[in-house]
Design an enzyme around this catalytic site. Sequence first.
Site, PDB file in Angstrom:
ATOM      1  N   GLU A 121       0.849  -1.193   0.000  1.00  0.00           N
ATOM      2  CA  GLU A 121       0.000   0.000   0.000  1.00  0.00           C
ATOM      3  C   GLU A 121       0.882   1.240   0.000  1.00  0.00           C
ATOM      4  O   GLU A 121       1.866   1.308   0.735  1.00  0.00           O
ATOM      5  CB  GLU A 121      -0.907   0.075   1.243  1.00  0.00           C
ATOM      6  CG  GLU A 121      -2.050  -0.898   1.304  1.00  0.00           C
ATOM      7  CD  GLU A 121      -2.908  -0.684   2.553  1.00  0.00           C
ATOM      8  OE1 GLU A 121      -2.834   0.428   3.139  1.00  0.00           O
ATOM      9  OE2 GLU A 121      -3.624  -1.603   2.941  1.00  0.00           O
ATOM     10  N   GLU A 177     -13.593   5.990  -0.534  1.00  0.00           N
ATOM     11  CA  GLU A 177     -14.513   5.076   0.164  1.00  0.00           C
ATOM     12  C   GLU A 177     -15.241   5.859   1.256  1.00  0.00           C
ATOM     13  O   GLU A 177     -14.682   6.145   2.309  1.00  0.00           O
ATOM     14  CB  GLU A 177     -13.735   3.895   0.745  1.00  0.00           C
ATOM     15  CG  GLU A 177     -13.034   3.056  -0.315  1.00  0.00           C
ATOM     16  CD  GLU A 177     -12.149   1.995   0.287  1.00  0.00           C
ATOM     17  OE1 GLU A 177     -12.670   1.012   0.860  1.00  0.00           O
ATOM     18  OE2 GLU A 177     -10.906   2.144   0.188  1.00  0.00           O
ATOM     19  N   LYS A 225     -15.493   4.650   5.217  1.00  0.00           N
ATOM     20  CA  LYS A 225     -14.327   4.316   6.037  1.00  0.00           C
ATOM     21  C   LYS A 225     -14.324   5.176   7.303  1.00  0.00           C
ATOM     22  O   LYS A 225     -14.544   6.389   7.241  1.00  0.00           O
ATOM     23  CB  LYS A 225     -13.028   4.534   5.260  1.00  0.00           C
ATOM     24  CG  LYS A 225     -12.757   3.499   4.187  1.00  0.00           C
ATOM     25  CD  LYS A 225     -11.291   3.460   3.801  1.00  0.00           C
ATOM     26  CE  LYS A 225     -10.473   2.777   4.883  1.00  0.00           C
ATOM     27  NZ  LYS A 225      -9.058   2.589   4.484  1.00  0.00           N
ATOM     28  N   GLU A 236      -8.976   9.335   5.348  1.00  0.00           N
ATOM     29  CA  GLU A 236      -9.239   7.916   5.097  1.00  0.00           C
ATOM     30  C   GLU A 236     -10.275   7.711   3.987  1.00  0.00           C
ATOM     31  O   GLU A 236     -10.269   6.672   3.327  1.00  0.00           O
ATOM     32  CB  GLU A 236      -9.734   7.239   6.376  1.00  0.00           C
ATOM     33  CG  GLU A 236      -8.665   6.999   7.422  1.00  0.00           C
ATOM     34  CD  GLU A 236      -7.655   5.947   6.995  1.00  0.00           C
ATOM     35  OE1 GLU A 236      -8.049   4.997   6.279  1.00  0.00           O
ATOM     36  OE2 GLU A 236      -6.475   6.069   7.354  1.00  0.00           O
TER      37      GLU A 236
END
Length: 388
Positions: A269, A323, A326, A332
């Site tokens: 990541e 997203e 999250k 995030e």
Amino acid sequence: MMFSSFFLWLLLFFSSLFSYGLGDKAFSGTYGVNYGRIADNLPSPESVVTLLKAAKIKNIRIYDVDHQVLRAFKGSGIEIVVGLGNEFLKDMSVGEDRAMSWVKENVQPFLPGTKIRGIAVGNEILGGTDMELWQVLLPAAKNVYNALTKLGLAKNVQVSSPHSEAVFANSFPPSSCTFKEDVLPYMKPLLQFFSQIGTPFFINAYPFLAYKNDPQHIDLNYALFLKNPGIYDAKTKLYYSNMFEAQVDAAYAALEKVGFDKMEVIVSETGWASHGDESEAGATIKNARTYNRNLRKRLLKKKGTPYRPKKVVRAYVFALFNENLKPGPTSERNFGLFKADGSISYDIGFTGLVPSSATSSFLSFKGIGSSSMVMAFTSFAAFLFVAL
């Protein structure tokens, strides 16, 4: 006749060698993307396949084994690493029969049509707060690998486990990096096992997080691959012009100190948030675009690092989409290269399936399930391939 038979034998021989070589790598490219799905507004997996093909992204990671996703990727040619969630590790560690059932249900039925190339057992376990998970990580990984072996899948499906930077005691300069003392009793046996089965060391490396936590002492240009004074590692006499390469080489240095100097490091990541809270320094669209554009250029060069110049750097970018569900700080929910409607979050060389300003296209993109819509988007993707 004898010549043609001999030629055919040679062809089969080298073909088998090539296939075996590929079987050892879950990540045959250099640029991959994490396809996270903690959101309620994402396009269908079938749409995502079209998007990835248009962007020519051939390697992805998902964090579970969602069957709809795995079916959607059948025949796509896109290589996938699936995730065995942290919540399953205790159960998987109890006995090989549990792991066998999981593999038979979630991996074996989709092969070979869906190119599942790896299983990430847990995510960021060591260095985390749940000590019980530290203890069960290795047994779980072994049981999953043994299940794959008995099913004849171990040569083509790699077992791994990504780590966070929390496993390191320090990482500056890169040559000084070591594993934390409390992590070592669990890390060394895990590394020994992965070394035996040929698995690389997977690390989640985020220059964004380092800069966000210490913007007073870290040069933003150094974190973004821009022109800067860089750093000099006096021990190795190596110069680093960007933090990403320094983080990769720090992992190599830590591995070397515990006897695994031959193990490859892959970044599982990395990414940069395009939006964040007021306290999250550097979380802007401009910085996210700069980091991800320069990272992509860097990876496509297929080069090594200053400390390991012959080891081509491979990385999965986080993430494919923003997203919206999250938890945690605003950043995030804003790591996506693409928005939920299929348009680009910012320009790094990819083309979205709808123009970035065409918000009205969202419904038609999300509802791509009909055969006519699939044909339309497939034709559009084909046009992109020709244009590129």
